[in-house]
Enzyme design. Sequence first.
Site, PDB file in Angstrom:
ATOM      1  N   ARG A 121      13.561  58.796  84.733  1.00 24.16           N
ATOM      2  CA  ARG A 121      14.467  59.460  83.779  1.00 24.16           C
ATOM      3  C   ARG A 121      14.208  58.953  82.377  1.00 24.16           C
ATOM      4  O   ARG A 121      14.994  58.208  81.817  1.00 24.16           O
ATOM      5  CB  ARG A 121      15.884  59.215  84.207  1.00 24.16           C
ATOM      6  CG  ARG A 121      16.134  60.006  85.438  1.00 24.16           C
ATOM      7  CD  ARG A 121      17.526  59.993  85.836  1.00 24.16           C
ATOM      8  NE  ARG A 121      17.746  61.160  86.643  1.00 24.16           N
ATOM      9  CZ  ARG A 121      18.853  61.380  87.284  1.00 24.16           C
ATOM     10  NH1 ARG A 121      19.859  60.568  87.172  1.00 24.16           N
ATOM     11  NH2 ARG A 121      18.983  62.463  88.023  1.00 24.16           N
ATOM     12  N   GLN A 126      11.538  64.552  80.959  1.00 24.12           N
ATOM     13  CA  GLN A 126      12.680  65.441  81.182  1.00 24.12           C
ATOM     14  C   GLN A 126      12.263  66.845  81.628  1.00 24.12           C
ATOM     15  O   GLN A 126      12.873  67.423  82.517  1.00 24.12           O
ATOM     16  CB  GLN A 126      13.509  65.540  79.902  1.00 24.12           C
ATOM     17  CG  GLN A 126      14.863  64.915  80.085  1.00 24.12           C
ATOM     18  CD  GLN A 126      15.616  64.721  78.786  1.00 24.12           C
ATOM     19  OE1 GLN A 126      15.076  64.905  77.702  1.00 24.12           O
ATOM     20  NE2 GLN A 126      16.862  64.348  78.899  1.00 24.12           N
TER      21      GLN A 126
HETATM   22  P1  NAD Z   1      23.388  62.147  90.562  1.00 24.51           P
HETATM   23  O1  NAD Z   1      23.040  63.424  91.210  1.00 24.51           O
HETATM   24  O2  NAD Z   1      22.705  60.890  90.983  1.00 24.51           O
HETATM   25  O3  NAD Z   1      24.967  61.913  90.748  1.00 24.51           O
HETATM   26  C1  NAD Z   1      25.893  62.895  90.346  1.00 24.51           C
HETATM   27  C2  NAD Z   1      27.051  62.240  89.612  1.00 24.51           C
HETATM   28  O4  NAD Z   1      27.910  61.573  90.535  1.00 24.51           O
HETATM   29  C3  NAD Z   1      26.650  61.184  88.585  1.00 24.51           C
HETATM   30  O5  NAD Z   1      27.167  61.531  87.316  1.00 24.51           O
HETATM   31  C4  NAD Z   1      27.273  59.907  89.117  1.00 24.51           C
HETATM   32  O6  NAD Z   1      27.692  59.021  88.083  1.00 24.51           O
HETATM   33  C5  NAD Z   1      28.465  60.457  89.883  1.00 24.51           C
HETATM   34  N1  NAD Z   1      29.075  59.540  90.844  1.00 24.51           N
HETATM   35  C6  NAD Z   1      28.479  58.662  91.694  1.00 24.51           C
HETATM   36  N2  NAD Z   1      29.401  58.000  92.414  1.00 24.51           N
HETATM   37  C7  NAD Z   1      30.611  58.483  92.045  1.00 24.51           C
HETATM   38  C8  NAD Z   1      31.951  58.206  92.441  1.00 24.51           C
HETATM   39  N3  NAD Z   1      32.243  57.282  93.359  1.00 24.51           N
HETATM   40  N4  NAD Z   1      32.952  58.899  91.835  1.00 24.51           N
HETATM   41  C9  NAD Z   1      32.691  59.838  90.888  1.00 24.51           C
HETATM   42  N5  NAD Z   1      31.442  60.138  90.475  1.00 24.51           N
HETATM   43  C10 NAD Z   1      30.419  59.469  91.034  1.00 24.51           C
HETATM   44  O7  NAD Z   1      23.270  62.271  88.980  1.00 24.51           O
HETATM   45  P2  NAD Z   1      22.368  63.270  88.155  1.00 24.51           P
HETATM   46  O8  NAD Z   1      22.985  64.588  88.123  1.00 24.51           O
HETATM   47  O9  NAD Z   1      20.996  63.203  88.681  1.00 24.51           O
HETATM   48  O10 NAD Z   1      22.393  62.706  86.649  1.00 24.51           O
HETATM   49  C11 NAD Z   1      23.040  61.547  86.232  1.00 24.51           C
HETATM   50  C12 NAD Z   1      22.705  61.277  84.729  1.00 24.51           C
HETATM   51  O11 NAD Z   1      21.301  61.120  84.498  1.00 24.51           O
HETATM   52  C13 NAD Z   1      23.158  62.354  83.789  1.00 24.51           C
HETATM   53  O12 NAD Z   1      23.838  61.748  82.715  1.00 24.51           O
HETATM   54  C14 NAD Z   1      21.914  62.973  83.275  1.00 24.51           C
HETATM   55  O13 NAD Z   1      22.015  63.434  81.961  1.00 24.51           O
HETATM   56  C15 NAD Z   1      20.935  61.836  83.357  1.00 24.51           C
HETATM   57  N6  NAD Z   1      19.565  62.376  83.510  1.00 24.51           N
HETATM   58  C16 NAD Z   1      18.606  62.015  82.614  1.00 24.51           C
HETATM   59  C17 NAD Z   1      17.314  62.522  82.748  1.00 24.51           C
HETATM   60  C18 NAD Z   1      16.215  62.154  81.796  1.00 24.51           C
HETATM   61  O14 NAD Z   1      16.467  61.502  80.804  1.00 24.51           O
HETATM   62  N7  NAD Z   1      14.979  62.530  82.073  1.00 24.51           N
HETATM   63  C19 NAD Z   1      17.015  63.388  83.803  1.00 24.51           C
HETATM   64  C20 NAD Z   1      18.022  63.726  84.712  1.00 24.51           C
HETATM   65  C21 NAD Z   1      19.293  63.210  84.546  1.00 24.51           C
END
Ligand code: NAD
Length: 378
Positions: A121, A126
Amino acid sequence: MKIAVLRESAPGETRVAATPETIRKFTALGAELAVESGAGEAASVTDADFETAGAAVGTRDKVLGGADIILCIDGPDPASLKGATEGALIVGALDPLRRRDAVEGYAKAGLQALAMEWMPRITRAQSMDVLSSQSNLAGYKAVVDAAAAYGRAFPMMMTAAGTISAARVFVMGVGVAGLQAIATARRLGAQVSATDVRSATREQIQSLGAKPIFVENVAGIEGEGAGGYATEMSEEYQKAQAELVSSHIAKQDIVVTTALIPGRPAPRLISDAQLATMRQGSVVVDLAADAGGNVEGCVAGESVVKHGVTVIGASNLARSLAADASALFARNLYNFLSALWDKDQGRPVLPDDDEIVKAIRLTQGGKVVSERLAGSGA
Ligand code: NAD
Protein backbone atom coordinates in the site's frame (compact mmCIF):
# COMPACT_ATOMS: atom_id res chain seq x y z
CA MET A 1 6.94 -11.24 -25.64
CA LYS A 2 3.76 -13.28 -25.71
CA ILE A 3 1.04 -12.60 -23.15
CA ALA A 4 -1.63 -15.26 -22.58
CA VAL A 5 -5.03 -14.44 -21.09
CA LEU A 6 -6.79 -17.45 -19.60
CA ARG A 7 -10.45 -18.35 -19.45
CA GLU A 8 -11.13 -18.57 -15.70
CA SER A 9 -12.03 -21.95 -14.29
CA ALA A 10 -12.90 -21.27 -10.62
CA PRO A 11 -16.57 -22.01 -9.90
CA GLY A 12 -18.65 -18.82 -10.00
CA GLU A 13 -15.88 -16.71 -11.53
CA THR A 14 -17.21 -14.25 -14.09
CA ARG A 15 -14.27 -11.91 -14.58
CA VAL A 16 -11.53 -11.85 -17.19
CA ALA A 17 -7.97 -10.58 -16.73
CA ALA A 18 -7.82 -8.48 -19.90
CA THR A 19 -10.19 -6.28 -21.85
CA PRO A 20 -9.95 -4.92 -25.39
CA GLU A 21 -8.56 -1.73 -23.83
CA THR A 22 -5.64 -3.48 -22.11
CA ILE A 23 -5.05 -5.72 -25.14
CA ARG A 24 -4.49 -2.53 -27.20
CA LYS A 25 -2.24 -1.04 -24.53
CA PHE A 26 -0.07 -4.17 -24.25
CA THR A 27 0.10 -4.37 -28.03
CA ALA A 28 1.31 -0.77 -28.08
CA LEU A 29 4.15 -1.86 -25.76
CA GLY A 30 5.16 -4.39 -28.43
CA ALA A 31 3.63 -7.53 -26.89
CA GLU A 32 1.78 -10.26 -28.76
CA LEU A 33 -1.54 -11.14 -27.10
CA ALA A 34 -3.39 -14.46 -27.08
CA VAL A 35 -6.76 -14.94 -25.38
CA GLU A 36 -8.36 -18.28 -24.56
CA SER A 37 -11.65 -18.65 -26.41
CA GLY A 38 -14.67 -17.68 -24.28
CA ALA A 39 -12.50 -15.91 -21.66
CA GLY A 40 -14.61 -12.75 -21.68
CA GLU A 41 -18.02 -14.35 -22.15
CA ALA A 42 -19.32 -13.84 -18.60
CA ALA A 43 -17.99 -10.27 -18.56
CA SER A 44 -19.75 -9.34 -21.82
CA VAL A 45 -16.58 -9.34 -23.93
CA THR A 46 -16.79 -11.56 -27.00
CA ASP A 47 -13.95 -13.38 -28.75
CA ALA A 48 -14.56 -11.04 -31.68
CA ASP A 49 -14.03 -8.01 -29.40
CA PHE A 50 -10.65 -9.41 -28.38
CA GLU A 51 -9.75 -10.15 -32.00
CA THR A 52 -10.70 -6.64 -33.10
CA ALA A 53 -8.44 -5.28 -30.34
CA GLY A 54 -5.55 -7.25 -31.83
CA ALA A 55 -5.42 -10.51 -29.85
CA ALA A 56 -5.29 -14.02 -31.28
CA VAL A 57 -8.11 -16.15 -29.84
CA GLY A 58 -7.69 -19.90 -29.45
CA THR A 59 -7.66 -22.99 -27.25
CA ARG A 60 -5.76 -23.01 -23.94
CA ASP A 61 -2.94 -25.08 -25.46
CA LYS A 62 -2.49 -22.65 -28.33
CA VAL A 63 -2.71 -19.61 -26.10
CA LEU A 64 -0.20 -20.95 -23.57
CA GLY A 65 2.28 -22.23 -26.19
CA GLY A 66 5.43 -20.10 -25.80
CA ALA A 67 3.72 -17.62 -23.45
CA ASP A 68 6.08 -15.41 -21.43
CA ILE A 69 3.36 -13.90 -19.25
CA ILE A 70 0.09 -15.52 -18.16
CA LEU A 71 -2.67 -13.21 -16.92
CA CYS A 72 -5.46 -14.56 -14.74
CA ILE A 73 -7.97 -13.46 -12.12
CA ASP A 74 -7.83 -16.51 -9.79
CA GLY A 75 -4.77 -18.73 -9.74
CA PRO A 76 -5.32 -21.71 -12.09
CA ASP A 77 -4.34 -25.31 -11.42
CA PRO A 78 -0.57 -25.50 -12.15
CA ALA A 79 -1.15 -28.71 -14.14
CA SER A 80 -3.27 -26.74 -16.61
CA LEU A 81 -0.42 -24.40 -17.56
CA LYS A 82 1.77 -26.64 -19.73
CA GLY A 83 3.44 -25.06 -22.72
CA ALA A 84 4.48 -21.70 -21.26
CA THR A 85 8.10 -20.56 -21.56
CA GLU A 86 10.52 -21.55 -18.76
CA GLY A 87 10.40 -18.72 -16.15
CA ALA A 88 7.14 -17.27 -17.51
CA LEU A 89 5.28 -14.92 -15.19
CA ILE A 90 1.88 -15.91 -13.88
CA VAL A 91 0.11 -12.82 -12.57
CA GLY A 92 -3.24 -12.68 -10.76
CA ALA A 93 -4.97 -12.94 -7.39
CA LEU A 94 -3.26 -16.22 -6.51
CA ASP A 95 -4.53 -16.47 -2.91
CA PRO A 96 -1.14 -17.74 -1.69
CA LEU A 97 -1.99 -18.41 1.95
CA ARG A 98 -4.96 -20.62 1.15
CA ARG A 99 -3.53 -22.17 -2.03
CA ARG A 100 -0.05 -23.05 -0.86
CA ASP A 101 -0.08 -26.28 -2.91
CA ALA A 102 -0.74 -24.34 -6.09
CA VAL A 103 2.16 -22.01 -5.26
CA GLU A 104 4.45 -25.06 -4.93
CA GLY A 105 3.05 -26.25 -8.24
CA TYR A 106 3.93 -22.96 -9.97
CA ALA A 107 7.46 -23.23 -8.56
CA LYS A 108 7.83 -26.82 -9.82
CA ALA A 109 6.51 -25.81 -13.24
CA GLY A 110 9.32 -23.20 -13.39
CA LEU A 111 6.87 -20.31 -13.36
CA GLN A 112 7.42 -17.00 -11.62
CA ALA A 113 4.21 -16.43 -9.67
CA LEU A 114 3.18 -12.88 -8.72
CA ALA A 115 0.31 -12.41 -6.25
CA MET A 116 -1.46 -9.16 -7.06
CA GLU A 117 -3.35 -9.08 -3.74
CA TRP A 118 -0.05 -8.65 -1.91
CA MET A 119 0.64 -5.35 -3.65
CA PRO A 120 2.11 -3.00 -1.02
CA ARG A 121 0.00 0.00 0.00
CA ILE A 122 2.33 2.65 -1.32
CA THR A 123 1.40 5.57 -3.54
CA ARG A 124 3.24 4.13 -6.56
CA ALA A 125 1.21 0.93 -6.38
CA GLN A 126 -2.24 2.43 -5.90
CA SER A 127 -3.21 1.97 -9.54
CA MET A 128 -2.11 -1.68 -9.37
CA ASP A 129 -4.11 -2.59 -6.27
CA VAL A 130 -6.67 -5.30 -7.08
CA LEU A 131 -7.97 -5.44 -3.51
CA SER A 132 -8.96 -1.78 -3.71
CA SER A 133 -10.44 -1.93 -7.19
CA GLN A 134 -12.59 -4.95 -6.37
CA SER A 135 -13.52 -3.82 -2.82
CA ASN A 136 -14.78 -0.52 -4.14
CA LEU A 137 -17.25 -2.33 -6.41
CA ALA A 138 -18.20 -4.73 -3.61
CA GLY A 139 -19.03 -1.80 -1.31
CA TYR A 140 -21.34 -0.37 -3.94
CA LYS A 141 -23.02 -3.71 -4.69
CA ALA A 142 -23.52 -4.49 -0.98
CA VAL A 143 -25.76 -1.44 -0.66
CA VAL A 144 -27.60 -2.15 -3.91
CA ASP A 145 -28.23 -5.74 -2.74
CA ALA A 146 -29.38 -4.48 0.67
CA ALA A 147 -31.79 -2.07 -1.02
CA ALA A 148 -33.16 -4.91 -3.15
CA ALA A 149 -33.75 -7.13 -0.13
CA TYR A 150 -35.25 -4.33 1.99
CA GLY A 151 -39.04 -4.07 1.88
CA ARG A 152 -38.93 -0.30 2.22
CA ALA A 153 -37.50 2.64 0.29
CA PHE A 154 -34.15 4.30 1.06
CA PRO A 155 -34.93 8.01 0.56
CA MET A 156 -37.40 10.09 2.49
CA MET A 157 -40.43 10.65 0.28
CA MET A 158 -43.15 13.20 0.87
CA THR A 159 -46.12 12.06 -1.18
CA ALA A 160 -49.85 12.86 -1.35
CA ALA A 161 -50.41 9.58 0.47
CA GLY A 162 -48.09 10.57 3.28
CA THR A 163 -44.42 10.58 4.18
CA ILE A 164 -41.96 7.70 4.07
CA SER A 165 -38.97 8.17 6.35
CA ALA A 166 -35.39 7.67 5.14
CA ALA A 167 -33.72 4.32 5.78
CA ARG A 168 -30.98 4.32 8.42
CA VAL A 169 -27.81 2.65 7.22
CA PHE A 170 -24.86 1.78 9.47
CA VAL A 171 -21.51 0.87 7.90
CA MET A 172 -19.03 -1.01 10.08
CA GLY A 173 -15.46 -0.92 8.79
CA VAL A 174 -14.58 2.09 6.70
CA GLY A 175 -11.87 0.90 4.34
CA VAL A 176 -12.26 0.97 0.58
CA ALA A 177 -15.52 -1.03 0.54
CA GLY A 178 -16.98 0.80 3.52
CA LEU A 179 -16.31 4.23 2.02
CA GLN A 180 -18.05 3.24 -1.21
CA ALA A 181 -20.94 1.74 0.79
CA ILE A 182 -21.37 5.05 2.62
CA ALA A 183 -21.28 7.02 -0.63
CA THR A 184 -23.77 4.68 -2.33
CA ALA A 185 -26.21 4.70 0.60
CA ARG A 186 -26.01 8.50 0.69
CA ARG A 187 -26.73 8.70 -3.05
CA LEU A 188 -29.82 6.56 -2.48
CA GLY A 189 -31.01 9.01 0.15
CA ALA A 190 -30.37 7.05 3.35
CA GLN A 191 -29.30 8.52 6.69
CA VAL A 192 -25.86 7.02 7.15
CA SER A 193 -23.62 6.41 10.15
CA ALA A 194 -20.35 4.50 10.23
CA THR A 195 -17.66 3.18 12.54
CA ASP A 196 -14.08 1.92 12.40
CA VAL A 197 -11.20 1.22 14.75
CA ARG A 198 -8.80 3.52 12.84
CA SER A 199 -9.16 7.15 13.91
CA ALA A 200 -8.24 8.45 10.44
CA THR A 201 -11.60 7.28 9.14
CA ARG A 202 -13.57 9.71 11.30
CA GLU A 203 -12.90 12.62 8.97
CA GLN A 204 -13.49 10.46 5.88
CA ILE A 205 -16.91 9.47 7.22
CA GLN A 206 -17.82 13.09 7.85
CA SER A 207 -16.59 14.20 4.44
CA LEU A 208 -19.11 11.80 2.85
CA GLY A 209 -21.94 13.33 4.86
CA ALA A 210 -22.29 10.43 7.30
CA LYS A 211 -22.17 10.41 11.10
CA PRO A 212 -19.14 8.83 12.81
CA ILE A 213 -20.00 6.47 15.66
CA PHE A 214 -16.80 5.71 17.60
CA VAL A 215 -15.73 4.02 20.81
CA GLU A 216 -14.68 7.03 22.88
CA ASN A 217 -13.59 5.61 26.24
CA VAL A 218 -10.94 3.16 24.96
CA ALA A 219 -8.22 4.17 22.47
CA GLY A 220 -8.57 2.74 18.97
CA ILE A 221 -5.86 2.69 16.31
CA GLU A 222 -4.15 6.04 15.78
CA GLY A 223 -4.24 7.46 12.28
CA GLU A 224 -4.33 5.06 9.34
CA GLY A 225 -2.94 2.02 11.20
CA ALA A 226 -0.03 -0.02 9.81
CA GLY A 227 -0.17 0.26 6.02
CA GLY A 228 -3.84 1.22 6.27
CA TYR A 229 -4.65 -2.11 7.95
CA ALA A 230 -6.27 -2.73 11.32
CA THR A 231 -5.00 -5.20 13.92
CA GLU A 232 -6.91 -7.27 16.43
CA MET A 233 -8.24 -5.02 19.20
CA SER A 234 -7.81 -5.49 22.97
CA GLU A 235 -10.53 -7.24 24.96
CA GLU A 236 -11.35 -3.93 26.63
CA TYR A 237 -11.87 -2.28 23.25
CA GLN A 238 -13.99 -5.18 21.98
CA LYS A 239 -16.23 -4.89 25.03
CA ALA A 240 -16.64 -1.14 24.61
CA GLN A 241 -17.36 -1.65 20.90
CA ALA A 242 -20.00 -4.31 21.66
CA GLU A 243 -21.76 -1.88 24.01
CA LEU A 244 -21.66 0.85 21.40
CA VAL A 245 -23.06 -1.47 18.72
CA SER A 246 -25.82 -2.68 21.03
CA SER A 247 -27.04 0.83 21.67
CA HIS A 248 -26.86 1.87 17.99
CA ILE A 249 -27.91 -1.17 16.01
CA ALA A 250 -31.50 -1.46 17.24
CA LYS A 251 -32.23 1.85 15.50
CA GLN A 252 -30.77 0.79 12.14
CA ASP A 253 -32.60 -0.59 9.10
CA ILE A 254 -29.56 -1.66 7.10
CA VAL A 255 -26.10 -2.66 8.35
CA VAL A 256 -23.16 -3.26 6.04
CA THR A 257 -20.12 -4.85 7.70
CA THR A 258 -16.73 -4.85 5.97
CA ALA A 259 -14.21 -5.28 8.82
CA LEU A 260 -11.14 -7.32 8.00
CA ILE A 261 -7.81 -7.95 9.70
CA PRO A 262 -5.13 -9.23 7.29
CA GLY A 263 -4.12 -12.85 7.89
CA ARG A 264 -6.72 -13.37 10.64
CA PRO A 265 -10.37 -14.34 10.79
CA ALA A 266 -12.73 -11.36 10.47
CA PRO A 267 -13.58 -9.75 13.83
CA ARG A 268 -17.02 -10.61 15.23
CA LEU A 269 -18.92 -7.33 15.39
CA ILE A 270 -22.59 -8.35 15.65
CA SER A 271 -23.88 -11.11 17.91
CA ASP A 272 -27.09 -13.05 17.50
CA ALA A 273 -28.53 -11.20 20.50
CA GLN A 274 -27.77 -7.85 18.86
CA LEU A 275 -29.41 -9.01 15.62
CA ALA A 276 -32.53 -9.85 17.61
CA THR A 277 -32.86 -6.19 18.67
CA MET A 278 -33.20 -5.00 15.05
CA ARG A 279 -36.54 -4.17 13.49
CA GLN A 280 -38.32 -6.91 11.47
CA GLY A 281 -37.43 -6.57 7.80
CA SER A 282 -34.00 -5.05 8.45
CA VAL A 283 -31.12 -6.21 6.28
CA VAL A 284 -27.51 -6.94 7.19
CA VAL A 285 -24.91 -7.46 4.47
CA ASP A 286 -21.69 -9.08 5.69
CA LEU A 287 -18.88 -8.38 3.24
CA ALA A 288 -16.45 -10.24 5.48
CA ALA A 289 -18.41 -13.50 5.03
CA ASP A 290 -15.58 -15.25 3.15
CA ALA A 291 -13.18 -14.46 6.02
CA GLY A 292 -15.47 -16.00 8.65
CA GLY A 293 -17.96 -13.15 8.88
CA ASN A 294 -18.47 -10.10 11.12
CA VAL A 295 -22.00 -11.27 11.93
CA GLU A 296 -22.81 -14.31 14.04
CA GLY A 297 -24.68 -16.94 12.01
CA CYS A 298 -23.85 -15.43 8.63
CA VAL A 299 -23.35 -18.00 5.86
CA ALA A 300 -20.97 -17.11 3.00
CA GLY A 301 -22.77 -17.03 -0.33
CA GLU A 302 -26.21 -17.32 1.25
CA SER A 303 -29.01 -15.15 2.52
CA VAL A 304 -30.55 -16.30 5.82
CA VAL A 305 -33.33 -14.78 7.92
CA LYS A 306 -32.67 -14.56 11.68
CA HIS A 307 -35.10 -12.92 14.08
CA GLY A 308 -36.85 -11.40 11.05
CA VAL A 309 -33.59 -9.82 9.84
CA THR A 310 -32.18 -10.84 6.43
CA VAL A 311 -28.45 -11.58 6.80
CA ILE A 312 -26.67 -11.68 3.45
CA GLY A 313 -23.30 -13.46 3.54
CA ALA A 314 -21.82 -11.57 0.61
CA SER A 315 -19.23 -13.64 -1.18
CA ASN A 316 -16.92 -12.09 -3.75
CA LEU A 317 -19.44 -9.42 -4.78
CA ALA A 318 -17.17 -7.95 -7.43
CA ARG A 319 -18.00 -11.03 -9.53
CA SER A 320 -21.58 -9.80 -9.82
CA LEU A 321 -20.31 -6.68 -11.64
CA ALA A 322 -18.25 -8.72 -14.06
CA ALA A 323 -17.70 -6.11 -16.76
CA ASP A 324 -16.57 -3.29 -14.46
CA ALA A 325 -14.67 -5.62 -12.13
CA SER A 326 -12.79 -7.05 -15.14
CA ALA A 327 -12.07 -3.61 -16.56
CA LEU A 328 -10.52 -2.44 -13.27
CA PHE A 329 -8.65 -5.70 -12.59
CA ALA A 330 -7.28 -5.72 -16.12
CA ARG A 331 -6.08 -2.12 -15.72
CA ASN A 332 -4.44 -3.02 -12.40
CA LEU A 333 -2.51 -5.77 -14.24
CA TYR A 334 -1.56 -3.45 -17.09
CA ASN A 335 -0.51 -0.65 -14.70
CA PHE A 336 1.75 -3.09 -12.85
CA LEU A 337 3.41 -4.68 -15.87
CA SER A 338 3.77 -1.46 -17.84
CA ALA A 339 5.38 0.32 -14.86
CA LEU A 340 8.17 -2.28 -14.90
CA TRP A 341 8.36 -2.56 -18.69
CA ASP A 342 11.81 -2.11 -20.19
CA LYS A 343 11.28 -0.63 -23.65
CA ASP A 344 14.70 -1.71 -24.97
CA GLN A 345 14.24 -5.32 -23.88
CA GLY A 346 10.54 -5.30 -24.80
CA ARG A 347 9.53 -7.02 -21.57
CA PRO A 348 8.92 -6.28 -17.90
CA VAL A 349 12.04 -6.35 -15.73
CA LEU A 350 11.47 -7.22 -12.08
CA PRO A 351 14.35 -5.90 -9.94
CA ASP A 352 14.99 -8.04 -6.84
CA ASP A 353 15.23 -4.97 -4.61
CA ASP A 354 11.99 -3.34 -5.82
CA GLU A 355 9.47 -2.94 -2.99
CA ILE A 356 6.61 -4.14 -5.18
CA VAL A 357 8.50 -7.15 -6.54
CA LYS A 358 9.64 -8.17 -3.06
CA ALA A 359 6.08 -8.05 -1.78
CA ILE A 360 4.31 -9.95 -4.54
CA ARG A 361 6.84 -12.45 -5.94
CA LEU A 362 6.03 -15.95 -4.67
CA THR A 363 8.20 -18.23 -6.78
CA GLN A 364 11.35 -17.96 -8.87
CA GLY A 365 13.91 -20.40 -10.25
CA GLY A 366 11.84 -23.43 -9.24
CA LYS A 367 11.54 -22.33 -5.59
CA VAL A 368 9.09 -20.56 -3.33
CA VAL A 369 10.92 -17.31 -2.52
CA SER A 370 8.27 -15.21 -0.77
CA GLU A 371 9.37 -14.10 2.71
CA ARG A 372 5.75 -13.73 3.72
CA LEU A 373 5.01 -17.34 2.80
CA ALA A 374 8.14 -18.52 4.61
CA GLY A 375 6.92 -16.67 7.71
CA SER A 376 3.35 -17.94 7.46
CA GLY A 377 4.26 -21.42 8.67
CA ALA A 378 1.99 -22.74 5.92
P1 NAD B 1 -9.61 -3.91 5.01
O1 NAD B 1 -10.41 -4.53 3.94
O2 NAD B 1 -8.39 -4.58 5.52
O3 NAD B 1 -10.58 -3.68 6.27
C1 NAD B 1 -11.79 -2.97 6.13
C2 NAD B 1 -11.96 -2.00 7.29
O4 NAD B 1 -12.32 -2.70 8.48
C3 NAD B 1 -10.71 -1.19 7.64
O5 NAD B 1 -10.99 0.19 7.56
C4 NAD B 1 -10.39 -1.63 9.06
O6 NAD B 1 -9.82 -0.58 9.84
C5 NAD B 1 -11.77 -2.00 9.57
N1 NAD B 1 -11.80 -2.82 10.78
C6 NAD B 1 -10.99 -3.86 11.13
N2 NAD B 1 -11.35 -4.35 12.33
C7 NAD B 1 -12.42 -3.63 12.75
C8 NAD B 1 -13.24 -3.67 13.91
N3 NAD B 1 -13.03 -4.54 14.90
N4 NAD B 1 -14.26 -2.77 14.00
C9 NAD B 1 -14.49 -1.86 13.01
N5 NAD B 1 -13.74 -1.78 11.89
C10 NAD B 1 -12.72 -2.65 11.76
O7 NAD B 1 -9.23 -2.41 4.62
P2 NAD B 1 -9.10 -1.79 3.18
O8 NAD B 1 -10.42 -1.50 2.63
O9 NAD B 1 -8.24 -2.67 2.37
O10 NAD B 1 -8.36 -0.38 3.40
C11 NAD B 1 -7.91 0.11 4.62
C12 NAD B 1 -7.13 1.45 4.38
O11 NAD B 1 -6.00 1.28 3.51
C13 NAD B 1 -7.95 2.55 3.78
O12 NAD B 1 -7.74 3.72 4.53
C14 NAD B 1 -7.39 2.75 2.42
O13 NAD B 1 -7.46 4.07 1.97
C15 NAD B 1 -5.96 2.32 2.59
N6 NAD B 1 -5.43 1.84 1.29
C16 NAD B 1 -4.31 2.42 0.78
C17 NAD B 1 -3.80 1.98 -0.44
C18 NAD B 1 -2.56 2.57 -1.04
O14 NAD B 1 -2.05 3.54 -0.54
N7 NAD B 1 -2.04 1.99 -2.11
C19 NAD B 1 -4.45 0.94 -1.12
C20 NAD B 1 -5.59 0.37 -0.56
C21 NAD B 1 -6.07 0.84 0.65
